[in-house]
Design a protein around this motif. Structure first.
Motif, PDB file in Angstrom:
ATOM      1  N   THR A   1      25.919  15.970  53.967  1.00 34.91           N
ATOM      2  CA  THR A   1      26.173  16.804  52.794  1.00 34.91           C
ATOM      3  C   THR A   1      24.900  16.966  51.964  1.00 34.91           C
ATOM      4  O   THR A   1      24.219  15.985  51.690  1.00 34.91           O
TER       5      THR A   1
ATOM      6  N   THR B   1      27.901  20.077  55.320  1.00 33.64           N
ATOM      7  CA  THR B   1      28.330  20.796  54.121  1.00 33.64           C
ATOM      8  C   THR B   1      27.149  21.022  53.185  1.00 33.64           C
ATOM      9  O   THR B   1      26.396  20.094  52.896  1.00 33.64           O
TER      10      THR B   1
ATOM     11  N   GLU C   1      29.430  24.429  56.826  1.00 33.33           N
ATOM     12  CA  GLU C   1      30.012  25.207  55.741  1.00 33.33           C
ATOM     13  C   GLU C   1      29.085  25.220  54.538  1.00 33.33           C
ATOM     14  O   GLU C   1      28.443  24.226  54.215  1.00 33.33           O
TER      15      GLU C   1
END
Ligand SMILES: [Zn+2]
Lengths: 274, 552
Positions: A186, A205, A268
Motif C-alpha cells: 500500500t 493499493t 487499485e
C-alpha cells in the motif's frame, strides 16, 4: 545506562559507506575496536576513529547518530529488530536498505533509495526523501517487502518501485511513476502525485486525496465505491503521529481505478471522495 | 631493467625442467640467461620459492555480450562483493562475474598472465574486444563463434567446397581479430530458433538441413587446413543431458582425426545408470581422450556455491532456466548469428546431481593420462568463478583433501562415484603443464608458457608452503613482460595486456558473396564489420600480437 552515540566528525567531502555499523552491531565490537578499523573513502583509507567518535556500548538497543550529512550512505542498512537508530541530520543514499525489523528515524532528509528492499521494521523520515523510496536497487526482483515507511515531507520519482508488501506513507507530495512495477502493498499520500502513477502495477493499493497528474494507460475507471476495508486500513495509517491523523477514521468513499492491464491488472488506485 | 631471480626451483615442462634449482634472468621484457646479466643488477633471493611461467587460462568468459548481461543480472553478486579502489587499482565489484578491472586484478594476483574468451560472436567482436581491453593486467584473445550462423549453414546446404568454407573461416578470423574458432552446440542453437528442442550429432536439423557432425567436421578441417594452431574449440551437443557421453564421443569422431578441442567436457560426460538415471561416464570419456591423440579437452570443473551460467547454447540454457537461482534468466537470439542464455545457478553439495558433477570433473582430471591434453578450467563462471583455481589445484594434488571433501557430499553421489579409489595426485610439474606449457602450445604462443631465454618474461614466483591452495592463491611475485606487477599477493603496478590473434591467408574473392549477404541481411556493413589492427590499438585499446599459422 547512558545513551550510545556515534558522532560524525568528517568533512562531508567523501561518500562514507555506513555498512561498517551493521558489521559492528553483528560482531558486537567495542568502540575501541571500531575506532581502529579502517574505512575506504574513495581511493583513500582512513581510520574509523578519525571521522567518527563513539560513546557507549553498541549492544545498547538505542543508538543515536549525530551530525549526519547527505554524504553518509547505507545508514541503518539491515538494522535488526530490537534496535532503534535515531539519525540527527540528513542522510545519503540507501537509508535503511534491507531493514530487518529495526526502527530508524531520520530528523532530516534522505537521498535516493531510502528503505529500498526493506524487509520489516519502520523508517520515519521527518523531511523529504529522494527517488526509489521503498523501491529496489537495480536488478533485484522485489522492492520493499514489509514494514512501514513514513515520510513527513515529499518523496521523489519511482516511489515504491517493485514494492511487494508493507505500508508506504508520504505526508507530502509524490513524484512521477509512483507504484511503478508494484507487486503488492500500500502507498498513500496526503499531497499531490505526479505523472504515470501505477505504471506496470500488478497488484497492491494506491490511496490518494486527488487524482495523480496522469495515470498509467492500463487503468480503467471502476466508479465510486464505499469500501469496508478502508476503516481497517485507516487504523494502520492513523497509528503513527503524522498529518494522516487528520483523516477521519471511518472514511470509506473512493473513486476506484483498476490496472495496470498491461501486466496483471489487479492493482487499485483509490481517490478519496466526499 | 634487469632482474635476477636467484635460487628458486624451476618448473618448466616445455624444457623438461622439473624442480631443478636455477637462476632466472629478466632483461627488459624478456627472459634471459641469468649468467649474462651484469653482476651488480638487482637480484631477488627466491631460494624458498618455486617458479613457473605465468599461467594461461584457455577458456574463461571475461568479455562480450553475455558476460555483460550476466553482470547486470547478478546484482546480488556485485552488491555483496564491492572492491574499493586505491592508488594502484580501480574500484570494481563482483565475484562470480566480476567487473573488468576486478577480473584482471584477480587473475594477476593468482599468477595468471593471459586469459582467452571462448565465445566471441563475430558481430559482437568489437564489443568483446573493448571489454577485454578494459580488463587490465593480462593478455587476452578470443575464439570466434561459427556453426550456427546462416552464412556457413547456407554454404553447407549449397554444397560449398571445403576450400570455400576455409576462406570464410579465415575471413571471419581476420575480421574479428580472434585466435581460434569455437562452435557451440553445432547447428543446435540455429535449430532452436525454429522450435527444434534437441539436436543429436547425426540428426538433420530441419531448419538448416545439415547435421552437427557435418558442421564439426567441416570446421575442424577448415581450422586444420588453414594452419591455425588452436584446434576447433567445441562445445558439444546435448550439454548436461544424462547419457550425453555418447554424443561427446561421436563428436570426437566427427573430426576424423584432425585436432579437436572439447571444452567443459565435464558437462558432457554423463551416463544414465542408477536409480536417478544420472551417472558418471568420466571413465568412458577419459578412455576416449587417452585413445584419440587428436583430442584435447578442458574440464569445466564445478565448485559448490553461487555462480551464473552464461552460454551461447540457448537450446540447453532454456532447459536450465527451471533451475535458475536466484529465479531470473534470459535466453535470446543475437542478430540471427548465434544466441545467448544466462541462468544464475547455485551448485549445492547436498544435491545428488551437483555432487556427482563435482566428482565427474575430478574423475576426468585423474583418468586422463596425458596432462598435455587436459586443461584446468572451471569454464568461468559456468562451473565456478576462476578464483577457485587454487582450491581445484589442491583437490588434484592432495588425495586426502579430496576424499575429505567427497565424504561431505550427497551420500548417493558418493556411492555412485569411484573417486575415492583414485590414488593419483598431480605433481607440481603436471600442474605447470596443465596451466602453462600445454595452453601455450595448444594456442601457438611460442614465446609464452615457458622460461627459456627469449621468452616473454611472464613469470610467477610462489613461496613454498604446506598449503598448496594458499601457495597458488597468493604468489610471492608475478612478472608481466618483465615488470613486477604483484608482490606478496598484492598488486603493486597495473599494466595493460595485448590481444593474441591469428591471421590465416585466404582467397579474397570470398568477400564478393559475403558483401551480397551483408547488404541483404546484416545489421552493419561489411566494411564496418571488420576490425583493423589500427582500430584495435587506437580505438579499442589493445595492441594486436599476431601468431603465425602453420602451412599444411
Ligand atoms: Zn565456456
Amino acid at each position: 545506562m547512558s545513551a550510545t552515540t556515534i558522532e560524525y566528525k568528517g568533512s562531508g567531502d567523501h561518500r562514507v559507506n555506513m555498512r561498517w555499523l551493521q558489521q559492528a552491531l553483528e560482531q558486537d565490537l567495542s568502540p575501541k575496536e571500531i575506532s581502529k578499523s579502517t574505512l575506504n573513502l574513495g581511493s583513500e583509507q582512513t581510520l574509523l576513529g578519525d571521522i567518527f567518535s563513539i560513546t557507549g556500548k553498541l549492544s545498547a538497543s538505542e543508538i543515536t547518530l549525530k551530525n549526519s550529512t547527505p554524504s553518509l550512505d547505507y545508514v541503518g542498512i539491515g538494522l535488526p529488530s530490537g534496535r532503534t537508530l535515531s539519525v540527527e541530520g540528513d542522510c545519503g543514499h540507501y537509508l535503511g536498505q534491507q531493514l530487518a525489523g529495526g526502527r530508524l528515524i531520520c530528523t532530516g532528509s534522505a537521498l535516493h533509495y531510502a528503505g529500498c528492499n526493506m524487509q520489516a521494521g519502520s523508517i520515519e523520515i521527518m523531511s523529504n526523501a529522494g527517488d526509489y523510496v521503498g523501491g529496489s536497487i537495480a536488478g533485484n526482483r522485489r522492492g520493499m517487502a514489509g514494514g512501514r515507511l513514513l515520510i513527513h515531507g515529499d518523496s521523489g520519482d519511482f516511489t515504491g518501485d517493485l514494492m511487494r508488501r508493507g505500508l508506504l506513507m508520504v505526508a507530502g507530495n509524490i513524484g512521477d511513476h509512483c507504484g511503478n512495477r508494484m507487486i503488492a502493498g500500500t502507498i498513500t499520500s496526503m499531497g499531490s502525485v505526479g505523472e504515470n502513477a501505477g505504471n506496470s502495477m500488478r497488484r497492491g493499493t494506491l490511496l490518494f486525496p486527488s487524482k495523480p497528474a496522469s495515470i498509467a494507460t492500463g487503468f480503467s475507471d471502476c466508479g465510486r465505491h464505499s469500501l469496508g476495508f478502508l476503516p481497517l486500513l485507516m487504523r494502520d495509517i492513523r497509528a503513527p503521529e503524522s498529518a494522516f491523523q487528520t483523516l477521519h477514521p471511518m472514511r470509506r468513499r473512493v473513486q476506484r481505478y483498476l490496472g495496470d492491464a498491461s501486466v496483471d491488472g489487479q492493482g487499485e488506485l483509490l481517490i478519496w471522495i466526499g | 631493467m634487469a632482474i635476477k631471480l636467484v635460487g628458486a626451483q624451476i618448473y618448466d615442462p616445455v624444457h623438461q625442467i622439473d624442480g631443478k634449482k636455477m637462476d632466472i634472468g629478466i632483461d627488459q621484457e624478456q627472459i634471459c640467461n641469468a649468467d649474462a646479466l651484469a653482476p651488480d643488477c638487482e637480484s631477488i633471493d627466491v631460494s624458498d620459492c618455486i617458479i613457473m611461467a605465468g599461467a594461461i587460462d584457455l577458456h574463461t568468459h571475461i568479455g562480450g555480450g553475455k558476460v555483460n548481461i550476466a553482470r547486470t543480472m547478478m546484482i546480488e553478486d556485485h552488491q555483496a562483493h564491492l572492491h574499493h579502489g586505491d592508488h594502484q587499482c580501480r574500484s570494481g565489484s563482483g565475484h562470480a562475474v566480476p567487473s573488468t578491472f576486478t577480473a584482471g586484478y584477480r587473475y594477476a594476483e593468482m599468477g595468471y598472465t593471459a586469459g582467452f574468451e571462448p565465445a566471441v560472436l563475430p558481430v559482437n567482436a568489437r564489443h568483446a574486444h573493448m571489454e577485454m581491453a578494459d580488463t587490465p593486467m593480462i593478455d587476452k584473445g578470443g575464439y570466434v563463434l561459427l556453426g550456427n550462423d546462416d552464412f556457413l549453414l547456407q554454404m553447407m546446404r549449397d554444397g560449398a567446397s571445403q576450400s570455400a568454407i576455409n576462406d570464410y573461416v579465415a575471413w571471419v578470423l581476420n575480421a574479428s581479430q580472434c585466435i581460434g574458432i569455437k562452435v557451440v552446440n553445432a547447428g543446435g542453437v540455429h535449430a532452436f530458433k525454429f522450435n527444434q528442442r534437441r539436436l543429436d550429432v547425426d540428426e538433420v536439423s530441419t531448419a538448416s538441413g545439415v547435421t552437427p557432425r557435418q558442421i564439426v567436421n567441416v570446421l575442424s578441417r577448415a581450422v586444420y587446413e588453414l594452419g591455425v594452431t588452436h584446434p576447433l574449440h567445441v562445445h558439444a551437443s546435448n550439454l548436461g543431458v544424462p547419457g550425453n557421453f555418447e554424443t561427446t564421443i561421436a563428436t570426437m569422431g566427427a573430426a576424423e582425426g584432425v585436432p579437436i578441442h572439447l571444452t567443459h567436457i565435464q558437462f558432457h560426460s554423463y551416463g544414465t545408470e542408477g536409480d536417478m538415471k544420472f551417472s558418471s561416464a568420466a571413465c568412458e570419456i577419459a578412455e576416449a581422450i587417452n585413445k584419440n591423440k587428436n583430442v584435447t579437452a578442458d574440464v569445466g570443473q564445478i565448485m559448490f556455491g553461487q555462480t551464473v551460467t552464461t552460454s551461447g547454447d540457448t537450446m540447453m540454457q532454456y532447459y536450465g532456466h527451471e533451475h535458475a537461482s536466484p529465479k531470473k534468466w534470459t535466453v535470446m537470439d543475437i542478430e540471427c548469428e548465434m544466441g545467448c542464455g544466462v541462468v544464475p545457478f547455485r551448485y549445492r553439495d547436498k544435491s545428488f546431481v551437483n555432487a556427482l558433477q563435482w566428482s565427474i570433473g575430478l574423475e576426468i582430471f585423474l583418468q586422463v593420462n596425458d596432462p598435455w591434453r587436459v586443461f584446468l578450467t572451471t569454464d568461468h563462471p559456468n562451473g565456478a568463478p576462476f578464483t577457485s583455481y587454487p582450491h581445484l589445484i589442491k583437490l588434484l594434488m592432495n588425495r586426502s583433501f579430496r576424499n575429505d571433501h567427497l565424504s561431505n557430499l550427497h551420500p548417493e553421489a558418493q556411492r555412485m562415484s569411484n573417486l575415492s579409489s583414485m590414488d593419483r595426485e598431480y605433481s607440481l610439474y603436471e600442474i605447470a603443464i596443465m596451466t602453462r606449457a600445454a595452453p601455450s602450445k595448444i594456442l601457438g604462443l611460442a614465446d609464452q608458457g615457458h622460461l627459456a631465454a627469449g621468452a616473454t618474461a611472464n613469470i610467477t614466483v610462489y613461496r613454498k608452503q604446506d598449503d598448496i591452495e594458499k601457495m597458488f592463491a597468493h604468489p610471492a611475485y608475478v612478472f608481466k613482460n618483465g615488470k613486477m606487477i604483484v608482490k606478496d599477493g598484492k598488486i603493486i603496478e597495473t599494466v595493460k595486456g595485448v590481444t593474441h590473434v591469428v591471421k590465416p591467408d585466404y582467397d579474397k574473392s570470398i568477400e564478393k558473396s559475403l558483401r551480397t549477404y551483408f547488404d541483404k541481411f546484416q545489421t552493419i556493413s561489411l566494411d564496418n564489420f571488420k576490425i583493423s589492427n589500427d582500430e584495435m590499438e587506437e580505438c579499442i585499446g589493445s595492441r594486436v600480437v599476431e601468431h603465425p599459422c602453420k602451412k599444411t
